[in-house]
Design a protein around this motif. Structure first.
Motif, short mmCIF file in Angstrom:
data_model
loop_
_atom_site.label_atom_id
_atom_site.label_comp_id
_atom_site.label_asym_id
_atom_site.label_seq_id
_atom_site.Cartn_x
_atom_site.Cartn_y
_atom_site.Cartn_z
N GLY A 188 41.18 28.55 43.27
CA GLY A 188 42.25 27.67 42.84
C GLY A 188 43.12 27.11 43.94
N ASP A 189 42.85 27.46 45.19
CA ASP A 189 43.63 26.96 46.32
C ASP A 189 43.14 25.57 46.69
N GLY A 190 43.95 24.57 46.41
CA GLY A 190 43.58 23.19 46.69
C GLY A 190 43.33 22.90 48.16
N GLN A 191 43.80 23.76 49.05
CA GLN A 191 43.60 23.59 50.49
C GLN A 191 42.32 24.26 50.99
N CYS A 192 41.71 25.11 50.16
CA CYS A 192 40.50 25.83 50.56
C CYS A 192 39.29 24.92 50.41
N ILE A 193 38.61 24.70 51.51
CA ILE A 193 37.37 23.91 51.48
C ILE A 193 36.27 24.69 52.21
N ARG A 194 36.41 26.01 52.19
CA ARG A 194 35.44 26.86 52.87
C ARG A 194 34.14 26.89 52.09
N ALA A 195 33.06 27.11 52.80
CA ALA A 195 31.73 27.13 52.19
C ALA A 195 31.33 28.54 51.79
N LEU A 231 34.71 32.69 47.25
CA LEU A 231 34.49 33.60 48.37
C LEU A 231 35.13 34.95 48.05
N PRO A 232 34.58 36.02 48.58
CA PRO A 232 35.20 37.34 48.35
C PRO A 232 36.69 37.31 48.70
N GLY A 233 37.50 37.80 47.76
CA GLY A 233 38.94 37.85 47.95
C GLY A 233 39.70 36.61 47.52
N HIS A 234 39.03 35.52 47.23
CA HIS A 234 39.70 34.27 46.82
C HIS A 234 39.95 34.31 45.31
N VAL A 235 40.82 35.20 44.91
CA VAL A 235 41.06 35.47 43.49
C VAL A 235 42.55 35.33 43.18
N TYR A 236 42.86 34.79 42.02
CA TYR A 236 44.22 34.72 41.50
C TYR A 236 44.30 35.70 40.34
N PRO A 237 44.64 36.98 40.62
CA PRO A 237 44.57 38.02 39.59
C PRO A 237 45.48 37.77 38.39
N GLU A 238 46.48 36.91 38.53
CA GLU A 238 47.33 36.60 37.39
C GLU A 238 46.65 35.65 36.41
N TYR A 239 45.53 34.99 36.82
CA TYR A 239 44.85 34.02 35.98
C TYR A 239 43.38 34.34 35.72
N GLU A 240 42.81 35.31 36.46
CA GLU A 240 41.38 35.56 36.38
C GLU A 240 41.04 36.98 36.81
N ARG A 241 39.83 37.40 36.46
CA ARG A 241 39.35 38.71 36.89
C ARG A 241 37.98 38.53 37.52
N VAL A 242 37.62 39.43 38.41
CA VAL A 242 36.32 39.40 39.06
C VAL A 242 35.31 40.05 38.12
N VAL A 243 34.23 39.33 37.81
CA VAL A 243 33.19 39.87 36.92
C VAL A 243 31.90 40.18 37.67
N GLU A 244 31.79 39.69 38.91
CA GLU A 244 30.61 39.98 39.72
C GLU A 244 31.00 39.90 41.19
N ARG A 245 30.57 40.89 41.96
CA ARG A 245 30.85 40.91 43.39
C ARG A 245 29.54 40.94 44.16
N GLY A 246 29.42 40.06 45.12
CA GLY A 246 28.25 40.04 46.00
C GLY A 246 28.71 39.93 47.44
N ASP A 247 27.78 40.01 48.36
CA ASP A 247 28.12 39.88 49.77
C ASP A 247 28.56 38.47 50.13
N ARG A 248 27.93 37.46 49.50
CA ARG A 248 28.18 36.07 49.85
C ARG A 248 29.23 35.40 48.98
N HIS A 249 29.41 35.87 47.77
CA HIS A 249 30.37 35.27 46.84
C HIS A 249 30.69 36.23 45.70
N TRP A 250 31.76 35.93 45.01
CA TRP A 250 32.15 36.64 43.79
C TRP A 250 32.17 35.63 42.65
N VAL A 251 32.08 36.14 41.43
CA VAL A 251 32.24 35.32 40.23
C VAL A 251 33.53 35.77 39.57
#
Length: 107
Positions: A46-53, A74-94
């Motif tokens: 949700g960070d409008g400034q994040c354009i990382r791959a 990306l791992p750690g790019h989470v807004y816990p007040e609006y979402e929860r992590v449902v899958e964690r991987g080395d390259r990305h999270w869902v």
């Protein structure tokens, strides 16, 4: 809670995620069937400034986006007040939103 631009923070976060997802969807459509292995996508946080791959295979992309309320970040790019992590991987999270994006954007 509204921020300086008059848009409630949750709406702005969801809007950013939806826009990044739409960009990635167009990219996935173009790349489908042309590459093997992980493809590059932009982080859908949700960070409008994040354009990382981040990278994901076509199968990971489709599985993550089988639901309207899930996004690849990306791992750690989470807004816990609006979402929860449902899958964690080395390259990305869902992440999965607590409120469907279409409902949050209508509000």
């Amino acid at each position: 809670m509204s921020e300086g631009n008059g848009i409630p923070r949750e709406q702005r976060v969801v809007k950013n995620e939806v826009e990044f997802r739409a960009y990635n969807d167009r990219r996935e459509q173009m790349e489908r069937g042309t590459a093997e292995g992980p493809l590059p996508f932009v982080c859908e946080c949700g960070d409008g400034q994040c354009i990382r791959a981040l990278s994901a295979t076509a199968e990971e992309w489709e599985r993550a986006h089988a639901r309207e309320d899930q996004f690849l970040v990306l791992p750690g790019h989470v807004y816990p007040e609006y979402e929860r992590v449902v899958e964690r991987g080395d390259r990305h999270w869902v992440v999965q939103k607590f409120v469907r994006p279409s409902d949050a954007l209508d509000g």
